[in-house]
Design an enzyme around this catalytic site. Structure first.
Site, mmCIF file in Angstrom:
data_model
loop_
_atom_site.group_PDB
_atom_site.id
_atom_site.type_symbol
_atom_site.label_atom_id
_atom_site.label_comp_id
_atom_site.label_asym_id
_atom_site.label_seq_id
_atom_site.Cartn_x
_atom_site.Cartn_y
_atom_site.Cartn_z
ATOM 1 N N LYS A 181 0.844 15.136 -10.763
ATOM 2 C CA LYS A 181 1.890 14.658 -11.661
ATOM 3 C C LYS A 181 2.977 15.720 -11.868
ATOM 4 O O LYS A 181 4.160 15.381 -12.038
ATOM 5 C CB LYS A 181 1.283 14.250 -13.004
ATOM 6 N N TYR A 227 -5.251 15.437 -10.807
ATOM 7 C CA TYR A 227 -4.299 14.557 -11.472
ATOM 8 C C TYR A 227 -3.088 15.325 -11.988
ATOM 9 O O TYR A 227 -1.944 14.946 -11.741
ATOM 10 C CB TYR A 227 -5.008 13.842 -12.621
ATOM 11 N N ASP A 269 0.869 -1.176 0.000
ATOM 12 C CA ASP A 269 0.000 0.000 0.000
ATOM 13 C C ASP A 269 0.903 1.223 0.000
ATOM 14 O O ASP A 269 1.569 1.511 0.998
ATOM 15 C CB ASP A 269 -0.894 -0.012 1.241
ATOM 16 N N VAL A 270 0.951 1.938 -1.115
ATOM 17 C CA VAL A 270 1.908 3.044 -1.238
ATOM 18 C C VAL A 270 1.579 4.214 -0.317
ATOM 19 O O VAL A 270 2.415 5.112 -0.141
ATOM 20 C CB VAL A 270 2.020 3.542 -2.691
#
Length: 255
Positions: free
Chosen positions: A154, A150, A57-58
């Site tokens: 990023k 998003y 689980d990051v």
């Protein structure tokens, strides 16, 4: 040449699954990491008898450390790290609330840092390569309507890659920008748009096309995989690369 020892994070679906299976099927040693162990186990079967399926689980630092150590032990070290994990909720920027911002940043940025921190001693020892998937909306185009969470995350990820590159020059940190790729078949197909409000998508997706953000074609996953393989084998000499479909090119595997 000895087999490359690669950890692929986000390997239970989409491009991450494609990467893990491709590397493993060509005789490389791979550890596939993600939350969904049942999906990982199926991917590992396709990747080959020596592929490892490791739950990670990051968003949990202890989970990242344990998973990376298990991978390093099982592989006998780490030559490469590929971070493909990412979520892209679709919502107007003013409706992206605190919980959603935290979830996006935890997965797309902080998770990358936690995994990298755990893997860094192994990558330093092997003078290895670390690759992080990004998107054109982070730095190559304006932000797309509905994609604030998003694209902001990023953009932060790309700066994070730069920070690691500056502070740890013995490791080949690479920004890998992917444009318009749907992944493979079945579980290897992207699940990126799962959970989108399709009514809102019908409003904003046409705008992406009108503004030229979408090419109108999809990048064949085999082309993505060939380029990634070159980056992993370059000895850290490629700091960034962008793969994009050629408009009007026939779909399917290219010779």
């Amino acid at each position: 040449m000895s087999a490359m020892r690669t950890v692929v994070v986000g390997a239970s679906s989409g491009l991450g699954r494609c990467v893990g299976i491709d590397l493993g099927s060509r005789g490389e040693r791979v550890a596939l990491l993600a939350r969904r162990h049942d999906r990982l186990a199926e991917a590992a079967k396709e990747a080959g008898p020596d592929a490892l399926a490791i739950t990670c689980d990051v968003t949990d630092e202890d989970s990242c450390r344990a998973a990376i150590e298990q991978a390093a032990d099982g592989l006998g070290g780490i030559d490469a790290l590929v971070y493909t994990t990412g979520i892209g909720p679709l919502a107007p920027v003013e409706k992206t609330d605190a919980d959603l911002w935290r979830r996006v940043m935890d997965t797309n940025v902080i998770g990358a840092a936690l995994v990298t921190n755990a893997a860094l001693p192994h990558l330093t020892a092997s003078a290895g390569t670390a690759v992080y998937l990004s998107t054109v909306g982070a730095s190559l185009t304006p932000a797309w309507p509905g994609f604030a969470g998003y694209h902001v995350s990023k953009a932060a990820l790309e700066k994070l890659v730069e920070a690691y590159r500056v502070e740890h020059p013995s490791v080949g940190f690479t920004r890998f920008v992917v444009r318009d790729c749907g992944g493979g078949d079945g579980d290897s197909r992207t699940e990126f748009n799962n959970g989108w409000d399709m009514t809102y998508a019908a409003e904003v997706v046409p705008l992406w096309g009108e503004r030229g953000y979408l090419t109108g074609d999809l990048l064949d996953v085999s082309e993505f995989l060939r380029t990634l393989d070159a980056v992993l084998r370059c000895g850290g000499t490629i700091p960034e690369v962008t793969v994009t479909p050629r408009a009007g090119r026939p779909h399917g595997p290219q010779k």
